[in-house]
Design a protein around this motif. Structure first.
Motif, PDB file in Angstrom:
ATOM      1  N   VAL A 152     -12.283 -19.413  27.905  1.00 25.64           N
ATOM      2  CA  VAL A 152     -13.492 -18.818  28.465  1.00 25.64           C
ATOM      3  C   VAL A 152     -14.633 -19.047  27.471  1.00 25.64           C
ATOM      4  CG1 VAL A 152     -14.600 -16.701  29.273  1.00 25.64           C
ATOM      5  CG2 VAL A 152     -12.164 -17.086  29.712  1.00 25.64           C
ATOM      6  N   LEU A 153     -15.625 -19.812  27.879  1.00 25.89           N
ATOM      7  CA  LEU A 153     -16.732 -20.181  27.004  1.00 25.89           C
ATOM      8  C   LEU A 153     -17.989 -19.360  27.273  1.00 25.89           C
ATOM      9  CD1 LEU A 153     -16.321 -24.075  27.171  1.00 25.89           C
ATOM     10  CD2 LEU A 153     -15.333 -22.491  25.513  1.00 25.89           C
ATOM     11  N   ALA A 154     -18.068 -18.781  28.452  1.00 23.03           N
ATOM     12  CA  ALA A 154     -19.194 -17.904  28.811  1.00 23.03           C
ATOM     13  C   ALA A 154     -18.759 -17.070  29.997  1.00 23.03           C
ATOM     14  CB  ALA A 154     -20.443 -18.724  29.155  1.00 23.03           C
ATOM     15  N   ALA A 155     -19.285 -15.857  30.097  1.00 19.90           N
ATOM     16  CA  ALA A 155     -18.937 -14.981  31.210  1.00 19.90           C
ATOM     17  C   ALA A 155     -20.025 -13.934  31.371  1.00 19.90           C
ATOM     18  CB  ALA A 155     -17.584 -14.308  30.979  1.00 19.90           C
ATOM     19  N   ASN A 156     -20.322 -13.565  32.614  1.00 16.29           N
ATOM     20  CA  ASN A 156     -21.312 -12.517  32.808  1.00 16.29           C
ATOM     21  C   ASN A 156     -20.625 -11.141  32.823  1.00 16.29           C
ATOM     22  OD1 ASN A 156     -20.246 -12.224  35.416  1.00 16.29           O
ATOM     23  ND2 ASN A 156     -21.931 -13.293  36.408  1.00 16.29           N
ATOM     24  N   PRO A 157     -21.387 -10.054  32.734  1.00 17.56           N
ATOM     25  CA  PRO A 157     -20.784  -8.716  32.661  1.00 17.56           C
ATOM     26  C   PRO A 157     -19.911  -8.358  33.863  1.00 17.56           C
ATOM     27  CG  PRO A 157     -23.069  -8.641  31.943  1.00 17.56           C
ATOM     28  CD  PRO A 157     -22.852 -10.009  32.506  1.00 17.56           C
ATOM     29  N   LEU A 158     -20.269  -8.874  35.047  1.00 17.45           N
ATOM     30  CA  LEU A 158     -19.458  -8.570  36.223  1.00 17.45           C
ATOM     31  C   LEU A 158     -18.070  -9.209  36.142  1.00 17.45           C
ATOM     32  CD1 LEU A 158     -21.576  -8.555  39.515  1.00 17.45           C
ATOM     33  CD2 LEU A 158     -19.750  -6.988  38.848  1.00 17.45           C
ATOM     34  N   ALA A 159     -17.980 -10.366  35.496  1.00 18.73           N
ATOM     35  CA  ALA A 159     -16.675 -10.998  35.300  1.00 18.73           C
ATOM     36  C   ALA A 159     -15.794 -10.122  34.419  1.00 18.73           C
ATOM     37  CB  ALA A 159     -16.842 -12.387  34.685  1.00 18.73           C
ATOM     38  N   ALA A 160     -16.386  -9.593  33.352  1.00 14.32           N
ATOM     39  CA  ALA A 160     -15.633  -8.715  32.449  1.00 14.32           C
ATOM     40  C   ALA A 160     -15.258  -7.407  33.135  1.00 14.32           C
ATOM     41  CB  ALA A 160     -16.448  -8.431  31.193  1.00 14.32           C
ATOM     42  N   ALA A 161     -16.091  -6.969  34.108  1.00 17.62           N
ATOM     43  CA  ALA A 161     -15.763  -5.763  34.870  1.00 17.62           C
ATOM     44  C   ALA A 161     -14.591  -6.027  35.813  1.00 17.62           C
ATOM     45  CB  ALA A 161     -16.980  -5.284  35.647  1.00 17.62           C
ATOM     46  N   LEU A 162     -14.510  -7.251  36.334  1.00 16.61           N
ATOM     47  CA  LEU A 162     -13.380  -7.628  37.184  1.00 16.61           C
ATOM     48  C   LEU A 162     -12.104  -7.697  36.364  1.00 16.61           C
ATOM     49  CD1 LEU A 162     -12.413  -8.549  40.006  1.00 16.61           C
ATOM     50  CD2 LEU A 162     -12.961 -10.895  39.297  1.00 16.61           C
ATOM     51  N   SER A 163     -12.197  -8.294  35.172  1.00 16.73           N
ATOM     52  CA  SER A 163     -11.069  -8.351  34.248  1.00 16.73           C
ATOM     53  C   SER A 163     -11.589  -8.300  32.821  1.00 16.73           C
ATOM     54  CB  SER A 163     -10.266  -9.645  34.431  1.00 16.73           C
ATOM     55  OG  SER A 163      -9.360  -9.811  33.341  1.00 16.73           O
ATOM     56  N   PRO A 164     -11.127  -7.359  32.007  1.00 15.58           N
ATOM     57  CA  PRO A 164     -11.555  -7.290  30.606  1.00 15.58           C
ATOM     58  C   PRO A 164     -11.169  -8.518  29.791  1.00 15.58           C
ATOM     59  CG  PRO A 164     -10.523  -5.234  31.295  1.00 15.58           C
ATOM     60  CD  PRO A 164     -10.270  -6.219  32.385  1.00 15.58           C
ATOM     61  N   ARG A 165     -10.274  -9.349  30.342  1.00 17.08           N
ATOM     62  CA  ARG A 165      -9.894 -10.579  29.645  1.00 17.08           C
ATOM     63  C   ARG A 165     -10.864 -11.724  29.914  1.00 17.08           C
ATOM     64  NH1 ARG A 165      -6.821  -6.379  30.666  1.00 17.08           N
ATOM     65  NH2 ARG A 165      -6.479  -7.264  32.738  1.00 17.08           N
ATOM     66  N   LEU A 166     -11.804 -11.551  30.830  1.00 18.22           N
ATOM     67  CA  LEU A 166     -12.794 -12.592  31.108  1.00 18.22           C
ATOM     68  C   LEU A 166     -13.974 -12.439  30.157  1.00 18.22           C
ATOM     69  CD1 LEU A 166     -12.687 -12.820  35.006  1.00 18.22           C
ATOM     70  CD2 LEU A 166     -11.987 -14.563  33.364  1.00 18.22           C
ATOM     71  N   VAL A 167     -13.710 -12.757  28.910  1.00 18.03           N
ATOM     72  CA  VAL A 167     -14.717 -12.676  27.852  1.00 18.03           C
ATOM     73  C   VAL A 167     -14.615 -13.922  26.988  1.00 18.03           C
ATOM     74  CG1 VAL A 167     -14.851 -10.149  27.783  1.00 18.03           C
ATOM     75  CG2 VAL A 167     -13.115 -11.357  26.409  1.00 18.03           C
ATOM     76  N   VAL A 168     -15.700 -14.238  26.308  1.00 16.97           N
ATOM     77  CA  VAL A 168     -15.732 -15.428  25.455  1.00 16.97           C
ATOM     78  C   VAL A 168     -14.637 -15.341  24.388  1.00 16.97           C
ATOM     79  CG1 VAL A 168     -17.115 -16.729  23.791  1.00 16.97           C
ATOM     80  CG2 VAL A 168     -18.188 -15.786  25.848  1.00 16.97           C
ATOM     81  N   GLY A 169     -13.900 -16.438  24.244  1.00 17.13           N
ATOM     82  CA  GLY A 169     -12.826 -16.497  23.257  1.00 17.13           C
ATOM     83  C   GLY A 169     -11.449 -16.335  23.851  1.00 17.13           C
ATOM     84  N   ALA A 170     -11.374 -15.834  25.079  1.00 21.93           N
ATOM     85  CA  ALA A 170     -10.081 -15.669  25.731  1.00 21.93           C
ATOM     86  C   ALA A 170      -9.616 -17.004  26.313  1.00 21.93           C
ATOM     87  CB  ALA A 170     -10.172 -14.619  26.829  1.00 21.93           C
ATOM     88  N   ASN A 171      -8.350 -17.082  26.644  1.00 21.36           N
ATOM     89  CA  ASN A 171      -7.795 -18.279  27.276  1.00 21.36           C
ATOM     90  C   ASN A 171      -7.077 -17.860  28.545  1.00 21.36           C
ATOM     91  OD1 ASN A 171      -5.158 -20.135  27.584  1.00 21.36           O
ATOM     92  ND2 ASN A 171      -6.838 -21.386  26.793  1.00 21.36           N
ATOM     93  N   ARG A 172      -7.420 -18.472  29.657  1.00 17.20           N
ATOM     94  CA  ARG A 172      -6.875 -18.051  30.940  1.00 17.20           C
ATOM     95  C   ARG A 172      -5.366 -18.247  31.033  1.00 17.20           C
ATOM     96  NH1 ARG A 172      -8.345 -14.382  32.699  1.00 17.20           N
ATOM     97  NH2 ARG A 172      -7.909 -14.774  34.899  1.00 17.20           N
ATOM     98  N   LEU A 173      -4.854 -19.311  30.467  1.00 16.81           N
ATOM     99  CA  LEU A 173      -3.411 -19.536  30.511  1.00 16.81           C
ATOM    100  C   LEU A 173      -2.658 -18.433  29.779  1.00 16.81           C
ATOM    101  CD1 LEU A 173      -3.359 -23.374  29.865  1.00 16.81           C
ATOM    102  CD2 LEU A 173      -2.480 -22.262  31.923  1.00 16.81           C
ATOM    103  N   ARG A 174      -3.070 -18.162  28.546  1.00 16.80           N
ATOM    104  CA  ARG A 174      -2.381 -17.134  27.761  1.00 16.80           C
ATOM    105  C   ARG A 174      -2.462 -15.778  28.450  1.00 16.80           C
ATOM    106  NH1 ARG A 174      -4.832 -19.432  22.787  1.00 16.80           N
ATOM    107  NH2 ARG A 174      -3.234 -20.660  21.711  1.00 16.80           N
ATOM    108  N   ASP A 175      -3.647 -15.441  28.960  1.00  7.88           N
ATOM    109  CA  ASP A 175      -3.831 -14.119  29.546  1.00  7.88           C
ATOM    110  C   ASP A 175      -3.035 -13.948  30.839  1.00  7.88           C
ATOM    111  OD1 ASP A 175      -5.446 -13.257  27.491  1.00  7.88           O
ATOM    112  OD2 ASP A 175      -7.311 -13.800  28.509  1.00  7.88           O
ATOM    113  N   VAL A 176      -3.128 -14.914  31.732  1.00  7.08           N
ATOM    114  CA  VAL A 176      -2.477 -14.765  33.035  1.00  7.08           C
ATOM    115  C   VAL A 176      -0.953 -14.792  32.907  1.00  7.08           C
ATOM    116  CG1 VAL A 176      -2.185 -15.813  35.321  1.00  7.08           C
ATOM    117  CG2 VAL A 176      -4.455 -15.660  34.303  1.00  7.08           C
ATOM    118  N   PHE A 177      -0.434 -15.595  31.972  1.00  2.42           N
ATOM    119  CA  PHE A 177       1.015 -15.677  31.820  1.00  2.42           C
ATOM    120  C   PHE A 177       1.593 -14.609  30.883  1.00  2.42           C
ATOM    121  CE2 PHE A 177       0.493 -19.891  33.644  1.00  2.42           C
ATOM    122  CZ  PHE A 177       1.635 -20.010  34.416  1.00  2.42           C
TER     123      PHE A 177
END
Length: 278
Positions: free
Chosen positions: A131-156
């Protein structure tokens, strides 16, 4: 040979194991000891010799013609995206480059502003699904949708992220297929090797899905979430590839106008504004 040293062979083996004899129009007689199609069956249906196909899988022949690859793709029932990936594997093989860690991915300022200004959850991911950029609503949908996170690691690997997805198994299939498409033939670069190694050890499901060699996922889908604040909510997810930064993907979630999911999304947006205003 490994997935990195013989990507064509690994791909062909994985894909033929997914095609049943019935799907290929081959009558089944007796007990079969292999999953999917045998090598000689793929060769026969493709109109090439068994020895030729065997050399392809073993990595001993790396310059098949486009016609041969298209014939094999038809037998393996590959879609357009997966066939293009197969063609790319052959083009990429003749030259083995020295492995270098890819350059740091950056988001153009205009693209970041676009995502920040959207009134719906949106984020930008790189080729490794960071995740290289995310707006506040994305983080409200999932706290893992923030800069520095990785979708593969988080979802699995993250239990709370897994619980968020009503259709977690379908979501993981699409995620791994998207990752395969994103990294393309660069499966031997250090970051890809690191991610695949870590996830294969920690998640048997990722290991199975990675071994299927599915390609795709950078497309729209209906995603269902079990959100701790608004309950179950269904959102359309669009994935856009910016013309000026084609290594990046913009993911946008939106609801059907006037429906209950739109109301829930508005409630989520109101909670974000309340936090920002406090």
């Amino acid at each position: 040979m490994t997935d990195a040293t013989n990507p064509l062979g690994e791909f062909l083996r994985a894909r033929r194991e997914l095609v049943t004899p019935e799907q290929a129009g081959i009558p089944v007689v007796g007990v079969r000891r292999v999953a999917g199609l045998r090598r000689e069956e793929v060769a026969m249906l493709s109109g090439i010799s068994s020895e030729y196909y065997l050399r392809l899988e073993q990595g001993r022949y790396r310059n098949p013609s486009v016609q041969v690859l298209e014939a094999i793709a038809r037998v393996l029932q590959l879609d357009e995206e997966t066939t293009a990936y197969l063609m790319g594997l052959v083009v990429a093989q003749p030259h083995v480059a020295r492995r270098r860690r890819p350059a740091r991915e950056t988001v153009p300022g205009s693209l970041r502003a676009f995502v920040d200004g959207l009134g719906t959850p949106a984020f930008i991911e790189g080729r490794y699904l960071d995740v290289l950029a995310a707006n506040p609503l994305a983080a409200a949908l999932s706290p893992r949708l923030v800069v520095g996170a990785n979708r593969l690691r988080d979802v699995f690997l993250d239990a709370e992220e897994r619980a968020l997805f009503v259709d977690w198994e379908a979501a993981t299939e699409g995620l791994v297929a998207s990752f395969r498409q994103s990294v393309g033939t660069s499966i031997d670069d250090p970051r890809c090797v690191e991610l695949v190694g870590q996830l294969s050890i920690a998640s048997p499901r990722f290991q199975r899905l990675w071994g299927r060699h599915d390609i795709g996922g950078r497309r729209g889908a209906l995603m269902r979430f079990d959100h701790p604040v608004v309950g179950e909510i269904s959102l359309h997810r669009e994935k856009l590839v910016p013309a000026e930064a084609q290594n990046l993907t913009v993911a946008i979630y939106h609801a059907d106008a006037g429906g209950p999911d739109a109301d829930k999304l508005a409630l989520l947006a109101a909670s974000v504004k309340a936090v920002v205003g406090s």
